[in-house]
Structure formats: structure tokens, C-alpha cells
Design an enzyme around this catalytic site. Structure first.
Site, PDB file in Angstrom:
ATOM      1  N   HIS A 174       2.392 -11.623  14.201  1.00  0.00           N
ATOM      2  CA  HIS A 174       3.576 -12.282  14.981  1.00  0.00           C
ATOM      3  C   HIS A 174       3.225 -13.629  15.215  1.00  0.00           C
ATOM      4  O   HIS A 174       4.135 -14.391  15.667  1.00  0.00           O
ATOM      5  CB  HIS A 174       3.668 -11.419  16.164  1.00  0.00           C
ATOM      6  CG  HIS A 174       5.021 -11.475  16.546  1.00  0.00           C
ATOM      7  ND1 HIS A 174       6.023 -12.228  16.310  1.00  0.00           N
ATOM      8  CD2 HIS A 174       5.454 -10.767  17.708  1.00  0.00           C
ATOM      9  CE1 HIS A 174       7.137 -12.401  17.039  1.00  0.00           C
ATOM     10  NE2 HIS A 174       6.919 -11.391  17.869  1.00  0.00           N
ATOM     11  N   THR A 196       0.671  -1.207   0.009  1.00  0.00           N
ATOM     12  CA  THR A 196       0.097   0.017   0.094  1.00  0.00           C
ATOM     13  C   THR A 196       0.711   1.272  -0.039  1.00  0.00           C
ATOM     14  O   THR A 196       1.913   1.168   0.674  1.00  0.00           O
ATOM     15  CB  THR A 196      -1.058  -0.033   1.381  1.00  0.00           C
ATOM     16  OG1 THR A 196      -1.750   1.242   1.126  1.00  0.00           O
ATOM     17  CG2 THR A 196      -0.236  -0.087   2.721  1.00  0.00           C
TER      18      THR A 196
END
Length: 403
Positions: free
Chosen positions: A366, A314
Site C-alpha cells: 500500500h 502463485t
């Protein structure tokens, strides 16, 4: 013959759509394949074409959620096409009624929500420019007395003139789905963001030397996105966990790279996919991004164009963003945020120099990507962008650019 037009399936797993806009009115004559409505699914806005020619009768309102297969309009195929217009002529059943005699305008009167003040109280409040609706009356029936007016003071939030209108408008189905996915990404992933910076001088020099020849040869510009896409492909091949996804208790890894590119369209943010980016040349990447961006701007993006994707890029820099923490595009595990380029002083070989610098950000899940992989991935992107001649073009820019 009356044809019942039903909502076609815009894609797998989509069971309903929303009528965003009718492009025709009830009773209009429509041609075969004419766009008669825009419909929103939870993935894209699509046009609904007329299946046959005839006079249309609408069976759903704008904003209605309709199931796939539900009848949304009728088309009378026996109706003749009107001459000199698109809609059938309507017969006059009676002469139009005479316009009612206009009444003299009445003098506007000020009203108060908490009761009518005494004349003295009203005069004091008007001089103070205080709305009596904000004053608690202590008189009979909540009447605002002179003492109430004398003691009244405008609060910090008391409106004292100017427009204070508001509008309540339902979000499109696409926008609601985007919102739902973003909240889901924040709530259901262990999202972290790591940052780095890139010296854009090497890319700027290469673009300055080859961009005119590149555009003349291929008909597309040599932008930054091809460099970033190629750098991302290389980094994903070095750190494949970033190109993986969570599926329950399993990790799904891919041996291909489908890059979702966030682009701004008339209906909001769209994320079409550049498929098998690992096999595309600089020209191939630029041509595909241009094709998808045009389709997004013209409202022609389909569900298939946005389905899939193993990683997202993006670019908030086109809007002036200097730094941000992009939100993961689920079910993907990583998203790279580009930002605007600003000349800043940096240390180069012990000397202070001015260079065009860009901050880059990697948001990652994560649960599946550890710090080593996330930081290593972003460093690999930085290395490729700062040394594109060697790491992205094999020291042969003319061959890489197909010139």
C-alpha cells in the site's frame, strides 16, 4: 598433481554457500564433470561438478558454510582409476577382530527423575500408568512416597505411551533465506490483500474445444497459467503502479512484464521468472512455464532463472487451497493468488446457475499502490478471464493459439 577445487561464484552478490550434500565419499575416484556435491546459496541449490578426474579428498563437512573461492576438496589427478569399482581399494592391515561375546540381555529397569519411589509407591504408580518423573516427591531427598503415589493423578499433558520422538534439523540456506524474505515482507511493507471471484466457465469451454489440438500442435498443454499470465499482463499495462517497486524514497516503474511463477521443487518453493511475458503467445507462456517447472523439479534451477521479476503469480489451488492471503515477493509490490475451482451457485441474469468458480487474491504494497489501482487491477484480471475470447484472443482463438 593435486588440484584444489574451490567454490565457484554461483551468481552476483553471493559471497558464500553451504555444503548441502556430498554425493561422493572421501577417497572415491571421480570423473571429470561428475556431480560431487550439492551446494545451497540463498537463492538456489546447485550441483558442484568435479573439475578433473582423480581421487577426491573432502575438506568441508555437510552443513558447513564456505566462502566463494574457498577450497572444499582436493583431487589427486595422478591416482589410477580402480578396476571394477568407483573407489580405490583399501589395503587390509590386520585380520578383523573376533566379534565380542554377546552378553545376556538385561532386564529393563524403570528409572525416575525425582528419586526412587518406595516399592509400594512404585506399584501404585505403575497401576495408574503414571511416570514418577511427573510426581513431586515429599520424602527424604525427593523420594516419592506411598502417599505421593496415592494422591498423584495424571495431568492432561502427561504422556501415557506412544512415540514422543523429535528431530532437530538445520534448515537449508535457501529455506532460511526464504523465511527471512517472508518475514521482511511482512514487517517492511504495508501489505494489504483484496479479493474477487472468477467464473471459469468461458476458459473451461475454450480449453475443452482446443486443448487437444493445441497439445498435438505444440507439444505442451493448454493450461490455466497462460490465461492468467495474459490477463495479468493486460491488467499491469492498465495499472502500471502494480508493476512498480519501492527503492528508498523512489518508485521504480518498468515498461516490461517479468512474471515470477511460484513452483514447488525438491528443495522447497522456487520462483523462476517468465521474462517479457508481454511478448509471449499462449504457446510461448506454456512452453516457458513447462521448461522452468521441469528445471525446478530436477533441481537444475539457477540463480539467473530466479533473478528479477516484476510481479508474481502463485497457485495454491493445486494443493486444494480455497482462499489465502499470499505474501509479497520482495522487492515486488504485488502478487496474485490463484485457488482451487469449485462449482457453486451464482446469480446469472436473475437466475441461479451452477458454475466453476475460483477465488483470486491480490496482495499489494500500500506504500506504492492505492486502493483504486489494486481493486481496479484485480477487476481487470477478472474481466479478462471471464471474457478471454474478446480481451485476450481478439475473437480469434485459432490465431491466438497458433493453430
Amino acid at each position: 598433481m593435486i588440484l584444489e577445487m574451490k567454490v565457484p561464484s554461483p551468481g552476483e552478490s553471493i559471497t558464500e554457500v553451504e555444503i548441502a550434500t556430498w554425493l561422493v565419499e572421501d577417497g572415491d575416484y571421480v570423473e571429470k564433470d561428475q556431480a560431487i556435491a550439492e551446494v545451497d546459496s540463498d537463492k538456489a541449490t546447485l550441483e558442484l561438478p568435479a573439475e578433473v578426474a582423480g581421487v577426491i579428498t573432502l575438506k568441508a563437512e555437510e552443513g558447513d558454510a564456505v566462502a566463494v573461492g574457498q577450497v572444499v576438496c582436493l583431487i589427486d589427478t595422478d591416482a589410477a582409476k580402480p578396476e571394477g569399482g568407483d573407489a580405490p581399494a583399501k589395503e587390509e592391515t590386520a585380520a578383523p577382530a573376533a566379534a565380542p561375546k554377546a552378553e545376556a540381555p538385561k532386564k529393563e529397569e524403570k528409572t525416575y527423575a525425582t528419586g526412587t519411589p518406595s516399592p509400594a509407591a512404585r506399584k501404585i504408580l505403575d497401576e495408574k500408568n503414571i511416570d514418577a518423573a511427573t510426581v513431586t516427591g515429599t520424602g527424604k531427598g525427593g523420594r516419592v512416597t506411598k502417599d505421593d503415589a496415592v494422591n498423584a493423578t495424571p495431568s492432561m499433558g502427561t504422556p501415557t505411551g506412544g512415540n514422543r520422538g523429535s528431530e532437530r534439523k538445520k534448515l537449508s540456506m535457501l529455506r532460511r533465506k526464504v523465511a527471512e524474505r517472508l518475514v521482511s515482507a511482512k514487517n517492511e511493507t504495508a501489505m494489504l490483500t483484496t479479493f474477487n471471484e472468477v467464473n471459469m466457465t468461458p476458459i473451461n469451454k475454450i480449453r475443452a474445444e482446443y486443448k487437444e489440438t493445441f497439445k498435438a500442435k505444440h507439444g505442451v498443454g493448454l493450461g490455466f497459467m497462460s490465461f492468467f499470465s495474459k490477463a495479468v499482463v493486460r491488467a499491469l499495462q492498465l495499472y502500471p503502479d502494480v508493476n512498480s517497486m519501492m527503492d528508498g524514497d523512489y518508485k521504480v516503474s518498468y515498461d516490461f512484464v517479468d512474471i515470477s511463477i511460484a513452483v514447488s521443487g525438491p528443495k522447497g518453493l522456487m520462483v523462476p521468472v517468465v521474462r517479457n511475458a508481454e511478448n509471449l503467445t499462449f504457446r510461448g507462456v506454456e512452453a516457458e512455464i513447462k521448461r522452468l517447472a521441469i528445471r525446478a523439479r530436477e533441481g537444475q534451477i539457477t540463480v539467473d532463472d530466479m533473478t528479477g521479476g516484476t510481479f508474481t503469480i502463485t497457485n495454491g489451488g493445486v494443493f486444494g487451497s480455497m482462499l489465502s492471503t499470499p505474501i509479497i515477493n520482495p522487492p515486488q509490490s504485488g502478487i496474485l493468488g490463484m485457488h482451487n475451482i469449485i462449482e457453486r451457485p451464482i446469480a446469472v441474469d436473475g437466475k441461479v446457475e451452477i458454475h466453476p468458480m475460483m477465488y483470486v487474491a491480490l496482495s499489494y504494497d500500500h506504500r506504492i499502490i492505492d486502493g483504486r489501482e489494486s481493486v481496479g487491477f484485480l477487476v481487470a484480471v477478472k474481466e479478462a478471464l471471464e471474457n478471454p475470447m474478446e480481451l485476450l484472443m481478439d475473437n480469434n482463438p485459432k490465431k491466438a493459439f497458433e493453430l
